[in-house]
Design a protein around this motif. Structure first.
Motif, mmCIF file in Angstrom:
data_model
loop_
_atom_site.group_PDB
_atom_site.id
_atom_site.type_symbol
_atom_site.label_atom_id
_atom_site.label_comp_id
_atom_site.label_asym_id
_atom_site.label_seq_id
_atom_site.Cartn_x
_atom_site.Cartn_y
_atom_site.Cartn_z
ATOM 1 N N SER A 200 3.700 -4.666 5.449
ATOM 2 C CA SER A 200 3.780 -3.826 4.373
ATOM 3 C C SER A 200 3.970 -3.773 3.278
ATOM 4 N N LEU A 201 3.415 -5.077 2.759
ATOM 5 C CA LEU A 201 3.095 -6.319 1.448
ATOM 6 C C LEU A 201 1.819 -5.669 1.387
ATOM 7 N N ALA A 202 1.022 -5.953 2.303
ATOM 8 C CA ALA A 202 -0.394 -5.417 2.116
ATOM 9 C C ALA A 202 -0.965 -4.612 1.628
ATOM 10 N N GLU A 203 -0.431 -2.922 2.178
ATOM 11 C CA GLU A 203 -0.299 -2.029 1.712
ATOM 12 C C GLU A 203 0.689 -1.615 0.777
ATOM 13 N N ASN A 204 1.298 -2.502 0.123
ATOM 14 C CA ASN A 204 1.987 -2.331 -0.761
ATOM 15 C C ASN A 204 3.491 -1.041 -0.716
ATOM 16 N N ARG A 205 4.239 -1.081 0.985
ATOM 17 C CA ARG A 205 5.015 -0.125 1.090
ATOM 18 C C ARG A 205 5.998 -0.776 1.166
ATOM 19 N N TYR B 248 -16.917 -2.185 7.821
ATOM 20 C CA TYR B 248 -15.241 -1.742 8.138
ATOM 21 C C TYR B 248 -14.276 -2.810 6.988
ATOM 22 N N PRO B 249 -14.160 -1.862 5.730
ATOM 23 C CA PRO B 249 -14.125 -2.140 4.696
ATOM 24 C C PRO B 249 -12.560 -2.012 5.131
ATOM 25 N N SER B 250 -11.446 -2.922 5.870
ATOM 26 C CA SER B 250 -9.580 -2.672 5.704
ATOM 27 C C SER B 250 -9.150 -2.997 4.416
ATOM 28 N N HIS B 251 -7.936 -2.564 4.130
ATOM 29 C CA HIS B 251 -7.595 -3.100 3.032
ATOM 30 C C HIS B 251 -7.300 -4.578 3.373
ATOM 31 N N MET B 252 -6.103 -4.719 5.078
ATOM 32 C CA MET B 252 -5.882 -6.357 5.707
ATOM 33 C C MET B 252 -5.748 -6.091 7.308
ATOM 34 N N GLU B 253 -6.058 -7.339 7.481
ATOM 35 C CA GLU B 253 -6.444 -6.988 8.931
ATOM 36 C C GLU B 253 -5.599 -8.574 9.158
ATOM 37 N N ALA B 254 -4.976 -8.829 10.707
ATOM 38 C CA ALA B 254 -4.764 -10.172 10.712
ATOM 39 C C ALA B 254 -5.628 -10.883 11.856
ATOM 40 N N MET B 255 -6.400 -10.166 12.887
ATOM 41 C CA MET B 255 -7.793 -11.037 13.025
ATOM 42 C C MET B 255 -8.707 -10.051 14.165
ATOM 43 N N PRO B 256 -9.706 -9.364 12.908
ATOM 44 C CA PRO B 256 -10.353 -7.561 13.208
ATOM 45 C C PRO B 256 -10.452 -7.543 14.501
ATOM 46 N N LEU B 257 -10.339 -7.271 16.380
ATOM 47 C CA LEU B 257 -11.495 -8.207 17.038
ATOM 48 C C LEU B 257 -12.375 -6.377 16.447
ATOM 49 N N ALA B 258 -12.178 -5.294 15.939
ATOM 50 C CA ALA B 258 -13.636 -4.584 15.483
ATOM 51 C C ALA B 258 -14.396 -5.372 15.088
ATOM 52 N N TRP B 259 -14.211 -6.271 13.697
ATOM 53 C CA TRP B 259 -15.091 -6.437 12.891
ATOM 54 C C TRP B 259 -15.914 -7.526 14.097
ATOM 55 N N GLY C 141 -6.964 -10.882 3.037
ATOM 56 C CA GLY C 141 -6.726 -11.281 3.807
ATOM 57 C C GLY C 141 -7.319 -12.591 4.642
ATOM 58 N N PRO C 142 -7.580 -12.311 6.292
ATOM 59 C CA PRO C 142 -8.353 -13.249 6.600
ATOM 60 C C PRO C 142 -9.729 -13.182 6.857
ATOM 61 N N GLY C 143 -10.305 -12.371 5.778
ATOM 62 C CA GLY C 143 -11.850 -11.732 5.691
ATOM 63 C C GLY C 143 -12.626 -13.261 6.189
ATOM 64 N N VAL D 134 -3.211 -15.015 15.093
ATOM 65 C CA VAL D 134 -4.316 -14.950 15.488
ATOM 66 C C VAL D 134 -5.184 -15.183 14.706
ATOM 67 N N SER D 135 -4.360 -15.543 13.501
ATOM 68 C CA SER D 135 -5.391 -15.918 12.232
ATOM 69 C C SER D 135 -4.699 -16.652 11.699
ATOM 70 N N ASN D 136 -4.689 -17.829 10.925
ATOM 71 C CA ASN D 136 -4.627 -19.180 9.880
ATOM 72 C C ASN D 136 -3.860 -18.219 8.542
ATOM 73 N N TYR D 137 -4.281 -16.733 7.976
ATOM 74 C CA TYR D 137 -4.148 -16.177 6.991
ATOM 75 C C TYR D 137 -2.463 -15.273 8.013
ATOM 76 N N VAL D 138 -2.547 -15.011 8.092
ATOM 77 C CA VAL D 138 -1.343 -14.137 9.448
ATOM 78 C C VAL D 138 -0.546 -14.890 9.566
ATOM 79 N N GLY D 139 -0.496 -16.416 10.023
ATOM 80 C CA GLY D 139 0.555 -16.963 10.313
ATOM 81 C C GLY D 139 1.519 -17.557 9.724
ATOM 82 N N GLU D 140 0.772 -18.254 8.562
ATOM 83 C CA GLU D 140 1.226 -18.395 7.290
ATOM 84 C C GLU D 140 1.547 -17.220 6.326
ATOM 85 N N THR D 141 1.169 -16.662 6.297
ATOM 86 C CA THR D 141 1.585 -15.472 4.975
ATOM 87 C C THR D 141 3.276 -15.084 5.959
#
Length: 380
Positions: free
Chosen positions: A124-129, A282-293, A309-311, A152-159
């Motif tokens: 919600s934060l990432a998508e401004n929802r 794959y220019p995602s606006h936000m991910e947590a730890m993208p398997l696709a990448w 994000g964790p880019g 699954v990433s430092n970024y998602v954990g700390e955020t």
């Protein structure tokens, strides 16, 4: 040990699936080989409870309720099934994602583990929802019940720590693993020049609209450019309105002939399409730890991701891949143009990418990390 996962995304019987389900399947196979028992509970569009043995992973498909407030009857079914499975074969750990424990009853003998793949507060934060009160309550209730937390990433954990005010609660970071045998070193002789591949859900937050719009900055210079889009359609957030028809209406005549929608591809066919692409974007606006990448990087392909994000945690910009501003079509086009004009340097970056995946995201290495973590829970 017996690990039970709750996810509605596990890939089985050609049912729709997602990244979390692919993660569980990949790790589940490794756990089975290491003498673990693995169960998966999946709410699905089936007419009755079905049990599928997927190479040792026991998948329980539970009929999805059609009643209003379906999360209540669905949760009751999951609770009954956990109790039944545990009685027959003791469960050591139940694992799910952020909202998953909201309506699951605690059983003292079972450790409850949340693995953060990106929850309601996070996206919600990432998508401004706006936050939905119901989901806010569910997520907080779910974390309250968790005995342990993985991110699954430092970024998602700390955020998420900040958003949910988790204080000093221990969060173990374990990256998503990738099978480097399935996603093999690609053959550069099979590349189709000036092709761009996007693979993922067709929805705004994946950056697909901005990627399409980037073509208008490329077609004059590269008249052979072709964007291939693989993935399932989704709906606008909070509605049942399909997104793809809206997206297609927005495509200008100038670039329409340069776009191919491939539809949903079986995961087994994806490596072939990655291999053939000149560049994967794959220019995602936000991910947590993208398997696709990670799938693309594992194949030693030049890849364009997102600065958000964790880019930077996944891709070392200009070393193992390229990062763009996912909200800016010109930024995306600039990176694609660079790849088309710098074949030799792109190949160097692509080779670096596979090496990095082998070092940091290798399935064998990360399976061992997960195994050691699960075993440590029995000592607490």
């Amino acid at each position: 040990m017996h690990i039970c996962y709750i996810t509605a995304e596990y890939p089985v019987l050609n049912l729709p699936h997602g990244g979390v389900g692919t993660f569980v399947k990949t790790l589940g196979y490794k756990l089975i080989k290491n003498k673990f028992d693995v169960s998966v509970i999946r709410i699905s569009n089936v007419d009755k409870v079905k049990i599928v043995n997927d190479k040792g992973v026991k998948v329980y498909l539970v009929p999805k309720s059609s009643l209003p407030f379906s999360f209540i009857p669905n949760s009751l079914k999951i609770n009954r099934l956990i109790k039944k499975i545990n009685k027959k074969h003791k469960i050591d750990v139940v694992e799910t994602s952020e909202l998953g424990f909201a309506f699951i009853r605690k059983i003292k003998s079972i450790k409850f583990v949340i693995r953060m793949h990106g929850g309601h507060h996070y996206f919600s934060l990432a998508e401004n929802r706006k936050l939905e009160k119901k989901k806010v309550w569910q997520e907080k209730k779910s974390f309250f019940k968790a005995d342990h937390i993985i991110a699954v990433s430092n970024y998602v954990g700390e955020t998420t720590r900040g958003l949910l005010k988790l204080g000093n609660k221990k969060i173990q970071v374990i990256y998503n693993p990738i099978d480097v045998k399935k996603f093999y070193q690609s053959d550069s002789s099979k590349v189709e020049k000036f092709t761009i591949l996007f693979a993922g859900t067709i929805i705004e937050k994946k950056g697909i609209r901005q990627l399409i719009e980037s073509l208008k900055f490329l077609v004059d210079e590269f008249p052979e450019v072709k964007l291939k889009i693989a993935g399932r359609d989704s709906t606008l957030p909070g509605t049942n309105t399909p997104y793809r028809p809206i997206l297609e209406k927005s495509i200008s005549n100038k670039i329409k002939s340069h776009i191919d929608f491939l539809g949903v591809l079986p995961n087994s066919e994806l490596p072939k399409h990655i291999e053939q692409a000149n560049v994967c974007c794959y220019p995602s606006h936000m991910e947590a730890m993208p398997l696709a990448w990670l799938e693309v990087l594992a194949m030693g392909k030049i890849f364009i991701g997102s600065l958000t994000g964790p880019g930077n945690e996944v891709v070392n910009d200009n070393v193992t891949g390229l990062l763009s501003d996912p909200h800016n079509p010109e930024s995306i086009a600039e990176k694609i143009r660079w790849v088309f004009n710098n074949e030799n340097l792109s190949n160097v970056i692509a080779r670096n990418a596979r090496e990095d995946v082998l070092n940091r995201f290798n399935l064998d290495k990360l399976a061992e990390e997960n195994i050691n973590y699960y075993k440590s829970l029995n000592q607490n």
